[in-house]
Design a protein around this motif. Sequence first.
Motif, mmCIF file in Angstrom:
data_model
loop_
_atom_site.group_PDB
_atom_site.id
_atom_site.type_symbol
_atom_site.label_atom_id
_atom_site.label_comp_id
_atom_site.label_asym_id
_atom_site.label_seq_id
_atom_site.Cartn_x
_atom_site.Cartn_y
_atom_site.Cartn_z
ATOM 1 N N PHE A 1 0.896 -1.162 0.000
ATOM 2 C CA PHE A 1 0.000 0.000 0.000
ATOM 3 C C PHE A 1 0.942 1.221 0.000
ATOM 4 C CE2 PHE A 1 -3.378 2.634 0.452
ATOM 5 C CZ PHE A 1 -4.523 2.092 1.009
ATOM 6 N N TYR A 2 1.214 1.684 -1.214
ATOM 7 C CA TYR A 2 2.357 2.581 -1.408
ATOM 8 C C TYR A 2 2.313 3.882 -0.613
ATOM 9 C CZ TYR A 2 3.311 -0.711 -5.083
ATOM 10 O OH TYR A 2 3.559 -1.866 -5.761
ATOM 11 N N VAL A 3 1.142 4.477 -0.533
ATOM 12 C CA VAL A 3 1.071 5.749 0.199
ATOM 13 C C VAL A 3 1.443 5.491 1.657
ATOM 14 C CG1 VAL A 3 -0.455 7.597 0.981
ATOM 15 C CG2 VAL A 3 -0.657 6.718 -1.346
ATOM 16 N N MET A 4 0.908 4.380 2.166
ATOM 17 C CA MET A 4 1.171 4.053 3.574
ATOM 18 C C MET A 4 2.669 3.803 3.784
ATOM 19 S SD MET A 4 -1.155 1.583 5.773
ATOM 20 C CE MET A 4 -0.535 0.012 5.296
ATOM 21 N N GLU A 5 3.250 3.083 2.824
ATOM 22 C CA GLU A 5 4.693 2.810 2.940
ATOM 23 C C GLU A 5 5.495 4.108 2.921
ATOM 24 O OE1 GLU A 5 6.201 -0.264 3.450
ATOM 25 O OE2 GLU A 5 4.122 -0.803 3.804
ATOM 26 N N PHE A 6 5.065 5.030 2.075
ATOM 27 C CA PHE A 6 5.768 6.304 1.971
ATOM 28 C C PHE A 6 5.672 7.062 3.297
ATOM 29 C CE2 PHE A 6 5.551 10.897 0.823
ATOM 30 C CZ PHE A 6 6.862 11.037 0.384
ATOM 31 N N LEU A 7 4.478 7.077 3.887
ATOM 32 C CA LEU A 7 4.298 7.777 5.162
ATOM 33 C C LEU A 7 5.100 7.094 6.266
ATOM 34 C CD1 LEU A 7 0.470 8.592 4.982
ATOM 35 C CD2 LEU A 7 2.389 10.061 4.373
ATOM 36 N N LYS A 8 5.117 5.765 6.203
ATOM 37 C CA LYS A 8 5.899 5.024 7.214
ATOM 38 C C LYS A 8 7.369 5.409 7.116
ATOM 39 C CE LYS A 8 3.477 0.651 7.670
ATOM 40 N NZ LYS A 8 3.473 -0.705 7.096
ATOM 41 N N SER A 9 7.847 5.576 5.878
ATOM 42 C CA SER A 9 9.260 5.940 5.696
ATOM 43 C C SER A 9 9.574 7.240 6.431
ATOM 44 C CB SER A 9 9.601 6.113 4.214
ATOM 45 O OG SER A 9 9.224 4.978 3.518
ATOM 46 N N PHE A 10 8.623 8.169 6.398
ATOM 47 C CA PHE A 10 8.833 9.427 7.113
ATOM 48 C C PHE A 10 8.946 9.200 8.609
ATOM 49 C CE2 PHE A 10 7.271 12.156 3.548
ATOM 50 C CZ PHE A 10 8.419 12.925 3.491
ATOM 51 N N VAL A 11 8.094 8.323 9.116
ATOM 52 C CA VAL A 11 8.127 8.058 10.559
ATOM 53 C C VAL A 11 9.483 7.468 10.938
ATOM 54 C CG1 VAL A 11 7.040 6.768 12.446
ATOM 55 C CG2 VAL A 11 5.614 7.718 10.628
ATOM 56 N N TYR A 12 9.934 6.437 10.174
ATOM 57 C CA TYR A 12 11.237 5.819 10.478
ATOM 58 C C TYR A 12 12.348 6.856 10.393
ATOM 59 C CZ TYR A 12 8.723 1.433 9.704
ATOM 60 O OH TYR A 12 7.830 0.413 9.771
ATOM 61 N N TRP A 13 12.280 7.649 9.337
ATOM 62 C CA TRP A 13 13.330 8.649 9.111
ATOM 63 C C TRP A 13 13.377 9.651 10.269
ATOM 64 C CZ3 TRP A 13 12.312 13.933 7.331
ATOM 65 C CH2 TRP A 13 13.487 14.646 7.057
ATOM 66 N N LYS A 14 12.208 10.114 10.673
ATOM 67 C CA LYS A 14 12.147 11.093 11.781
ATOM 68 C C LYS A 14 12.620 10.455 13.075
ATOM 69 C CE LYS A 14 10.895 15.188 10.662
ATOM 70 N NZ LYS A 14 11.643 16.341 11.116
ATOM 71 N N GLN A 15 12.161 9.204 13.299
ATOM 72 C CA GLN A 15 12.544 8.534 14.557
ATOM 73 C C GLN A 15 14.052 8.294 14.580
ATOM 74 O OE1 GLN A 15 9.911 5.188 14.461
ATOM 75 N NE2 GLN A 15 8.364 6.192 15.742
ATOM 76 N N SER A 16 14.609 7.863 13.443
ATOM 77 C CA SER A 16 16.040 7.567 13.473
ATOM 78 C C SER A 16 16.871 8.837 13.518
ATOM 79 C CB SER A 16 16.467 6.675 12.298
ATOM 80 O OG SER A 16 16.046 7.266 11.111
ATOM 81 N N SER A 17 16.364 9.936 12.938
ATOM 82 C CA SER A 17 17.187 11.156 13.015
ATOM 83 C C SER A 17 17.105 11.804 14.391
ATOM 84 C CB SER A 17 16.838 12.155 11.897
ATOM 85 O OG SER A 17 15.462 12.328 11.803
ATOM 86 N N ALA A 18 16.125 11.355 15.210
ATOM 87 C CA ALA A 18 16.024 11.904 16.570
ATOM 88 C C ALA A 18 16.931 11.148 17.527
ATOM 89 C CB ALA A 18 14.575 11.808 17.049
ATOM 90 N N LEU A 19 17.485 10.000 17.087
ATOM 91 C CA LEU A 19 18.311 9.184 18.002
ATOM 92 C C LEU A 19 19.647 9.857 18.319
ATOM 93 C CD1 LEU A 19 17.691 5.615 16.479
ATOM 94 C CD2 LEU A 19 16.709 6.578 18.568
#
Length: 394
Positions: free
Chosen positions: A376-394
């Motif tokens: 579900f591509y839109v969902m995957e794209f949004l998930k990528s943002f979450v991972y990216w934000k979470q990992s850049s906050a580490l």
Amino acid sequence: MDLKSNHTAPVLADPVPLNKSRMGVHSSMLPYSSAAFSSDLFLNIPRKKTGILDDVRANSWLDAMKASSPPHRKIIKDSNNDLASTDADVAYRTWLLHYPSALTSFEQITNCAKGKRIALFLDYDGTLSPIVDNPDCAFMSDAMRAVVKKVAKHIPTAIISGRSRDKVYEFVGLKELYYAGSHGMDIMGPVEQFTSGDHPNNIMSTSKQGKEVNIFQPAREFLPMIDEIFSSLMENTKEIKGVKIENNKFCISVHYRNVEEKSWDTVANCVHEIIKHYPRLRLTHGRKVLEVRPVINWDKGKAVMFLLKSLGLSNCDDVLPIYVGDDRTDEDAFAVLREGNRGYGILVSAVPKESKAFYSLRDPSEVHNILLLKHFYVMEFLKSFVYWKQSSAL
Ligand SMILES: O=P(O)(O)OC[C@H]1O[C@H](O[C@H]2O[C@H](CO)[C@@H](O)[C@H](O)[C@H]2O)[C@H](O)[C@@H](O)[C@@H]1O
């Protein structure tokens, strides 16, 4: 003010042909500064005195209706159709060279976002929810809701829909977001950063969640007219099997998805017969839907700019706005983002389409057809943002 008797009537809008050049900017897009807080929102486009649509125009409606929603690609088994499917795949892959997948280009997008704040704008139907036959049943999946909620924790997120604001809120149900309904003609935004508190179309209010909000409704004076037209459309189309009229507050949707194709011209004529008496209303085409809207200088692109400003995010240098949408009305938002390289439009589509977007994502409904929810591509794209934000906050 008698909105019916304006003699410098606007042209009824045929579907706006997209400029063949990807770098072009939609001709109707005026700079935000000249329109957003101006009371002169009404378009004033001269048209032929008669105000009557001729048969050619009516036929072109029908053509546009036929073209308005290409059939979904099916999983095809026989060998002839395999060939057709291969051709379609080649065409899609060629198109992807011009509109690369936002998922595979994710790193490129986040590189551009370095040192900037992202603002995310999402369309609803066909983007967050799959296209279904009954507009009242266009539910968003719980998985999608959960992802949107997570994204909104990290990134200011707004939904800009053709639906009424209340309806889209009912579907989405997330208080973390900002909402604009009626193709951006009904915006609920934050109070603190608004700069036009004394504008006549600006109302201070309290949201359903008890938050102080600002509501901006640039087409407010059209409300009685829209209600009137809604009643006429309900009455005049009641004999057409399958037609559905949806009141989206500042615009009306006339759905013909469930009408037999041989009756589509009856739908077009019915709508034409009514709106020819309302020169200050215009007609646009969506996915198997005709939409009656006020002729004002306002669209989803203007709504994006308005929300950016009200969120204190209108500085192009340190903000990267991203808009994900699937429909023609989303093109106005893609165009403002393309203008001056402000941000990125992402077109959700399973078929090649000319667009002002920079990137693309596959259509979720196609994914539903083949039961591959994990894609579900839109969902995957949004998930990528979450991972990216979470990992850049580490
Ligand atoms: O701006 P959007 O959020 O994309 O809204 C555009 C229109 O979407 C809805 O209609 C479309 O989706 C329906 C449900 O999947 C489908 O049955 C219909 O054929 C599509 O046109 C909505 O009902 C309209 O009011 C919106 O304007």
